[in-house]
Motif scaffolding. Structure first.
Motif, PDB file in Angstrom:
ATOM      1  N   ARG A 165      -1.779   9.897  18.455  1.00 11.12           N
ATOM      2  CA  ARG A 165      -0.993   8.769  18.973  1.00 11.12           C
ATOM      3  C   ARG A 165      -1.406   8.423  20.404  1.00 11.12           C
ATOM      4  NH1 ARG A 165       5.219   9.704  19.106  1.00 11.12           N
ATOM      5  NH2 ARG A 165       4.540  11.212  20.638  1.00 11.12           N
ATOM      6  N   GLU A 166      -1.562   9.428  21.260  1.00  7.58           N
ATOM      7  CA  GLU A 166      -1.934   9.194  22.660  1.00  7.58           C
ATOM      8  C   GLU A 166      -3.347   8.634  22.799  1.00  7.58           C
ATOM      9  OE1 GLU A 166      -1.263  13.021  24.377  1.00  7.58           O
ATOM     10  OE2 GLU A 166       0.925  12.823  24.287  1.00  7.58           O
ATOM     11  N   SER A 167      -4.222   8.937  21.839  1.00  7.13           N
ATOM     12  CA  SER A 167      -5.600   8.451  21.923  1.00  7.13           C
ATOM     13  C   SER A 167      -5.712   6.965  21.595  1.00  7.13           C
ATOM     14  CB  SER A 167      -6.493   9.245  20.966  1.00  7.13           C
ATOM     15  OG  SER A 167      -6.229   8.880  19.621  1.00  7.13           O
ATOM     16  N   GLY A 168      -4.693   6.418  20.957  1.00  7.36           N
ATOM     17  CA  GLY A 168      -4.730   5.007  20.588  1.00  7.36           C
ATOM     18  C   GLY A 168      -5.224   4.764  19.173  1.00  7.36           C
ATOM     19  N   VAL A 169      -5.569   5.836  18.449  1.00  7.89           N
ATOM     20  CA  VAL A 169      -5.970   5.696  17.045  1.00  7.89           C
ATOM     21  C   VAL A 169      -4.750   5.233  16.266  1.00  7.89           C
ATOM     22  CG1 VAL A 169      -6.742   6.985  15.009  1.00  7.89           C
ATOM     23  CG2 VAL A 169      -7.808   7.407  17.226  1.00  7.89           C
ATOM     24  N   SER A 170      -4.948   4.259  15.384  1.00  5.66           N
ATOM     25  CA  SER A 170      -3.792   3.633  14.740  1.00  5.66           C
ATOM     26  C   SER A 170      -3.399   4.231  13.396  1.00  5.66           C
ATOM     27  CB  SER A 170      -4.048   2.136  14.556  1.00  5.66           C
ATOM     28  OG  SER A 170      -5.182   1.935  13.742  1.00  5.66           O
ATOM     29  N   GLY A 171      -4.262   5.054  12.811  1.00  5.03           N
ATOM     30  CA  GLY A 171      -3.921   5.577  11.500  1.00  5.03           C
ATOM     31  C   GLY A 171      -4.519   6.942  11.241  1.00  5.03           C
ATOM     32  N   ILE A 172      -3.999   7.582  10.205  1.00  5.74           N
ATOM     33  CA  ILE A 172      -4.504   8.884   9.796  1.00  5.74           C
ATOM     34  C   ILE A 172      -4.775   8.861   8.302  1.00  5.74           C
ATOM     35  CG2 ILE A 172      -3.360  10.192  11.621  1.00  5.74           C
ATOM     36  CD1 ILE A 172      -1.241  10.965   9.528  1.00  5.74           C
ATOM     37  N   LEU A 173      -5.743   9.670   7.887  1.00 15.81           N
ATOM     38  CA  LEU A 173      -6.056   9.870   6.477  1.00 15.81           C
ATOM     39  C   LEU A 173      -5.669  11.299   6.161  1.00 15.81           C
ATOM     40  CD1 LEU A 173      -7.279   9.040   3.786  1.00 15.81           C
ATOM     41  CD2 LEU A 173      -9.534   9.540   4.738  1.00 15.81           C
ATOM     42  N   LEU A 174      -4.683  11.453   5.318  1.00 16.51           N
ATOM     43  CA  LEU A 174      -4.075  12.758   5.060  1.00 16.51           C
ATOM     44  C   LEU A 174      -4.631  13.371   3.778  1.00 16.51           C
ATOM     45  CD1 LEU A 174      -1.831  14.481   6.355  1.00 16.51           C
ATOM     46  CD2 LEU A 174      -0.245  13.369   4.803  1.00 16.51           C
ATOM     47  N   ARG A 176       5.554  15.971   1.463  1.00 20.08           N
ATOM     48  CA  ARG A 176       6.366  16.448   2.593  1.00 20.08           C
ATOM     49  C   ARG A 176       5.756  16.029   3.925  1.00 20.08           C
ATOM     50  NH1 ARG A 176       6.713  22.450   2.083  1.00 20.08           N
ATOM     51  NH2 ARG A 176       4.961  22.216   0.688  1.00 20.08           N
ATOM     52  N   ALA A 177       4.426  16.074   4.011  1.00 18.05           N
ATOM     53  CA  ALA A 177       3.760  15.658   5.255  1.00 18.05           C
ATOM     54  C   ALA A 177       3.972  14.169   5.514  1.00 18.05           C
ATOM     55  CB  ALA A 177       2.275  15.982   5.179  1.00 18.05           C
ATOM     56  N   VAL A 178       3.876  13.353   4.481  1.00 13.90           N
ATOM     57  CA  VAL A 178       4.082  11.909   4.647  1.00 13.90           C
ATOM     58  C   VAL A 178       5.503  11.622   5.120  1.00 13.90           C
ATOM     59  CG1 VAL A 178       4.251   9.706   3.411  1.00 13.90           C
ATOM     60  CG2 VAL A 178       2.288  11.198   3.034  1.00 13.90           C
ATOM     61  N   ARG A 179       6.477  12.284   4.530  1.00 11.80           N
ATOM     62  CA  ARG A 179       7.864  12.075   4.962  1.00 11.80           C
ATOM     63  C   ARG A 179       8.048  12.443   6.437  1.00 11.80           C
ATOM     64  NH1 ARG A 179       9.122  13.662  -0.520  1.00 11.80           N
ATOM     65  NH2 ARG A 179       9.189  15.862   0.059  1.00 11.80           N
ATOM     66  N   LYS A 180       7.453  13.552   6.849  1.00  6.57           N
ATOM     67  CA  LYS A 180       7.558  13.978   8.251  1.00  6.57           C
ATOM     68  C   LYS A 180       6.881  12.970   9.178  1.00  6.57           C
ATOM     69  CE  LYS A 180       6.057  17.634  11.408  1.00  6.57           C
ATOM     70  NZ  LYS A 180       7.232  17.521  12.237  1.00  6.57           N
ATOM     71  N   ILE A 181       5.698  12.524   8.810  1.00  3.98           N
ATOM     72  CA  ILE A 181       4.947  11.591   9.661  1.00  3.98           C
ATOM     73  C   ILE A 181       5.685  10.261   9.769  1.00  3.98           C
ATOM     74  CG2 ILE A 181       2.808  10.263   9.822  1.00  3.98           C
ATOM     75  CD1 ILE A 181       1.478  12.796   8.457  1.00  3.98           C
ATOM     76  N   LYS A 182       6.181   9.742   8.658  1.00 11.57           N
ATOM     77  CA  LYS A 182       6.903   8.467   8.699  1.00 11.57           C
ATOM     78  C   LYS A 182       8.190   8.564   9.509  1.00 11.57           C
ATOM     79  CE  LYS A 182       5.109   6.294   4.583  1.00 11.57           C
ATOM     80  NZ  LYS A 182       4.878   4.935   5.005  1.00 11.57           N
ATOM     81  N   LYS A 183       8.819   9.724   9.487  1.00 13.72           N
ATOM     82  CA  LYS A 183      10.054   9.919  10.249  1.00 13.72           C
ATOM     83  C   LYS A 183       9.767  10.072  11.742  1.00 13.72           C
ATOM     84  CE  LYS A 183      13.796  13.208  10.833  1.00 13.72           C
ATOM     85  NZ  LYS A 183      13.515  14.495  11.425  1.00 13.72           N
ATOM     86  N   ASP A 184       8.800  10.925  12.093  1.00 11.91           N
ATOM     87  CA  ASP A 184       8.555  11.267  13.489  1.00 11.91           C
ATOM     88  C   ASP A 184       7.513  10.389  14.190  1.00 11.91           C
ATOM     89  OD1 ASP A 184      10.361  13.297  13.039  1.00 11.91           O
ATOM     90  OD2 ASP A 184       8.831  14.855  12.794  1.00 11.91           O
ATOM     91  N   PRO A 232       6.415   6.820  13.222  1.00 12.49           N
ATOM     92  CA  PRO A 232       6.377   5.617  12.391  1.00 12.49           C
ATOM     93  C   PRO A 232       5.289   4.619  12.805  1.00 12.49           C
ATOM     94  CG  PRO A 232       8.249   5.547  13.877  1.00 12.49           C
ATOM     95  CD  PRO A 232       7.644   6.912  14.015  1.00 12.49           C
ATOM     96  N   GLU A 233       4.772   4.740  14.022  1.00 14.81           N
ATOM     97  CA  GLU A 233       3.737   3.812  14.477  1.00 14.81           C
ATOM     98  C   GLU A 233       2.355   4.140  13.909  1.00 14.81           C
ATOM     99  OE1 GLU A 233       3.822   7.249  17.236  1.00 14.81           O
ATOM    100  OE2 GLU A 233       5.354   6.018  16.336  1.00 14.81           O
ATOM    101  N   LEU A 234       2.186   5.332  13.330  1.00 17.19           N
ATOM    102  CA  LEU A 234       0.897   5.698  12.741  1.00 17.19           C
ATOM    103  C   LEU A 234       0.840   5.225  11.291  1.00 17.19           C
ATOM    104  CD1 LEU A 234       0.332   9.351  14.015  1.00 17.19           C
ATOM    105  CD2 LEU A 234      -0.813   7.269  14.777  1.00 17.19           C
TER     106      LEU A 234
END
Length: 111
Positions: free
Chosen positions: A62-71, A94-102, A104-106
Motif C-alpha cells: 500500500r505504501e509503495s503505491g502499487v494498486s493491486g495484488i495477485l493472491l 480467508r485471505a481475500v476476506r481479510k484483505i477486503k476488510k483491512d 479495501p483500496e487494494l
C-alpha cells in the motif's frame, strides 16, 4: 540527414510520441498465502505468508503505491478436483476476506 520535427510540433503530438512511463499504480504484486501461523517462508525469491503475517507485506504494498495484488493460496491438502478453490473456509477465501476488510483500496486478484 532528416529531422522529424513534425513529431514535436505541439503538446498533443509530443505526448503521444514520448517514452512509456510506468508508475507504481501500474503494477500488481504477487503474494503467496499459506496455511499455518507465524509463517514467512522464503521460496525461490518470494515469500509465503500465513494470514497473521500478511499485514506486514500488505502495508508495504500500500505504501509503495502499487494498486493491486495477485493472491496465490497454498492449501494444506490438495486433491484432484481442487476442492479448496471453492471451500468457504479455504486459505485463499480467508485471505481475500481479510484483505477486503483491512485494505479495501487494494485491488485483489486471485489465482
Amino acid at each position: 540527414m532528416q529531422r522529424f520535427r513534425r513529431l514535436r510540433k505541439n503538446e498533443v503530438i509530443r505526448g503521444m510520441m514520448q517514452e512509456t512511463r510506468l508508475h507504481p499504480k501500474d503494477f500488481i504484486y504477487p503474494i503467496f498465502v499459506a496455511e499455518g501461523e507465524n509463517l514467512e517462508n522464503p521460496v525461490a525469491g518470494v515469500f509465503q505468508y500465513s494470514l497473521d503475517r500478511l499485514d506486514g507485506i500488505l502495508k508495504k504494498v500500500r505504501e509503495s503505491g502499487v494498486s493491486g495484488i495477485l493472491l496465490f493460496g497454498i492449501p494444506v491438502h490438495k486433491d484432484e478436483v481442487g476442492s479448496q478453490a471453492y471451500a468457504p473456509d479455504g486459505i485463499t477465501q480467508r485471505a481475500v476476506r481479510k484483505i477486503k476488510k483491512d485494505y479495501p483500496e487494494l485491488y485483489c486478484i486471485v489465482d
